[in-house]
Write an enzyme that holds these catalytic residues in place. Structure first.
Site, mmCIF file in Angstrom:
data_model
loop_
_atom_site.group_PDB
_atom_site.id
_atom_site.type_symbol
_atom_site.label_atom_id
_atom_site.label_comp_id
_atom_site.label_asym_id
_atom_site.label_seq_id
_atom_site.Cartn_x
_atom_site.Cartn_y
_atom_site.Cartn_z
ATOM 1 N NE ARG A 1 -3.932 -1.528 2.755
ATOM 2 C CZ ARG A 1 -5.065 -1.372 2.098
ATOM 3 N NH1 ARG A 1 -5.224 -0.330 1.311
ATOM 4 N NH2 ARG A 1 -6.052 -2.247 2.222
ATOM 5 C CG ASP B 1 10.464 8.224 -3.503
ATOM 6 O OD1 ASP B 1 9.315 7.789 -3.389
ATOM 7 O OD2 ASP B 1 11.240 8.414 -2.527
ATOM 8 C CE LYS C 1 10.533 5.329 -0.936
ATOM 9 N NZ LYS C 1 9.629 6.117 -0.092
ATOM 10 C CG ASN D 1 10.179 3.407 -4.614
ATOM 11 O OD1 ASN D 1 9.142 2.781 -4.388
ATOM 12 N ND2 ASN D 1 10.296 4.707 -4.438
ATOM 13 C CG ASP E 1 6.439 4.842 -6.652
ATOM 14 O OD1 ASP E 1 6.233 4.820 -5.431
ATOM 15 O OD2 ASP E 1 5.770 5.557 -7.444
ATOM 16 C CB THR F 1 12.103 8.810 1.518
ATOM 17 O OG1 THR F 1 11.093 8.436 0.583
ATOM 18 C CG2 THR F 1 11.934 8.045 2.814
#
Ligand code: EBD
Length: 325
Positions: free
Chosen positions: A39, A154, A156, A159, A175, A194
């Site tokens: 999610r 993003d 990280k 991902n 992503d 993040t």
């Protein structure tokens, strides 16, 4: 649409929609697992199996409205990036797009091995050879995007997806929800990403560039080799403070056994000035990546096979015919 283009979003004008959007129910073609296996803030990901081929896919169901704002153009941006990236084996493939009144559903390649984050949680740290192999694959994907002026923004471990169980697996980037097209001279300033992986220029509200991804890659290399984040603090604010402080340490207890090459690789990325950081291409030529990966050359890696003369070789080889049932 030009406004969107300014914000670094790709719209129909700049990438003809070669991904047909289907309005019939996903369940006509796929068996969809009711329980999401991942999610995000605005998306749920469900395993789904194609009814005819039996192949498993990951259905990323994204809500079209967020806080009463219509974000369909942002979802279309992610679709265009995935479409532009379909030729890279290092980036998760997009197969189909479905749309309902409330959601857009991306039918994506299934990476059965899950998130690199899980591996880091289960294995603490991994060997330098494995870290370099993973890093090389990530850099190949990022170099592919950067050649097209696409910044992921993003990067990280959550991902980075494994194709099957570690360490005999490949890795894929996913992503593109906050990715941006970086066009010359357009200064993009947004708070993205993040905390542990966010770059100083983002926190200083300075222009975002392809080098922003290279900072995150430096953080990722540090984490792969030590199991710890270089700037992690007790709170988000403390982490941000550490990121902008520009102090990078290699504690002996974490980096005692790590090669000088690996530390040099990290230090060439975690540099405050974005322009001074290595590019993805330069990283692929760095000795830490080259040293481990050249050894994967098949001719050099298997010392115990004697290179025999032809007839001796033939004498050794007997063709076994296998009856295929
Ligand atoms: C086994 C598995 C386990 N956990 C996740 N987590 C996860 C991480 C990031 C995002 C963020 C996104 N996008 C979505 C899910 N993905 C998995 N396989 C996927 C996931 C996918 C596509 C990317 C969804 N293919 N195979």
């Amino acid at each position: 649409d030009s406004m969107n283009y300014q914000q670094g979003l790709i719209t129909e004008d700049h990438c003809p929609l070669t991904v047909p959007v289907r309005f019939q129910p996903l369940t006509d073609t796929y068996l969809v697992d009711p329980r999401p296996f991942a999610r995000g803030k605005f998306a749920t990901v469900r395993r789904c199996k194609h009814k005819e081929t039996g192949v498993d896919y990951a259905a990323k169901c994204i809500r079209k409205r967020r806080r009463a704002a219509d974000v369909r153009h942002e979802i279309m941006h992610e679709i265009f990036i995935l479409k532009l990236s379909e030729n890279s084996p290092r980036i998760i493939r997009l197969y189909e797009v479905y749309e309902t009144s409330t959601e857009v559903i991306l039918v994506l390649e299934m990476a059965a091995g899950g998130e690199l984050q899980r591996v880091l949680e289960d294995h603490e740290e991994i060997s330098e050879k494995e870290a370099a192999r993973i890093m090389r694959q990530i850099l190949e994907g990022v170099a592919f995007l950067h050649e097209r002026n696409i910044a992921h923004l993003d990067i990280k471990p959550q991902n980075l997806l494994l194709t099957n169980t570690f360490p005999t697996c490949d890795i894929k980037l996913c992503d593109f929800g906050i990715s941006r097209l970086i066009s010359k001279g357009i200064e993009l300033r947004e708070i993205l990403g993040t905390p542990d992986y966010v770059s100083p220029e983002i926190l200083h509200y300075e222009p975002i560039s392809l080098a922003t991804d290279m900072w995150s890659i430096g953080v990722l290399a540090y984490v792969l080799l030590s199991g710890h984040t270089p700037f992690g603090g007790e709170t988000k604010q403390e982490t941000f403070w550490n990121v902008t402080s520009g102090t990078l340490e290699f504690p002996e207890d974490l980096f005692g056994g790590v090669s000088k090459d690996a530390k040099d690789f990290i230090q060439s990325l975690l540099i405050m000035e974005p322009n001074e950081r290595m590019t993805a291409k330069e990283c692929l030529h760095h000795s830490w990546i080259k040293s481990f990966c050249d050894k994967e050359d098949p001719q050099r890696d298997i010392p115990n096979i004697r290179l025999s003369t032809t007839n001796e070789f033939n004498a050794e080889v007997s063709v076994v015919s296998v009856e295929v049932a």
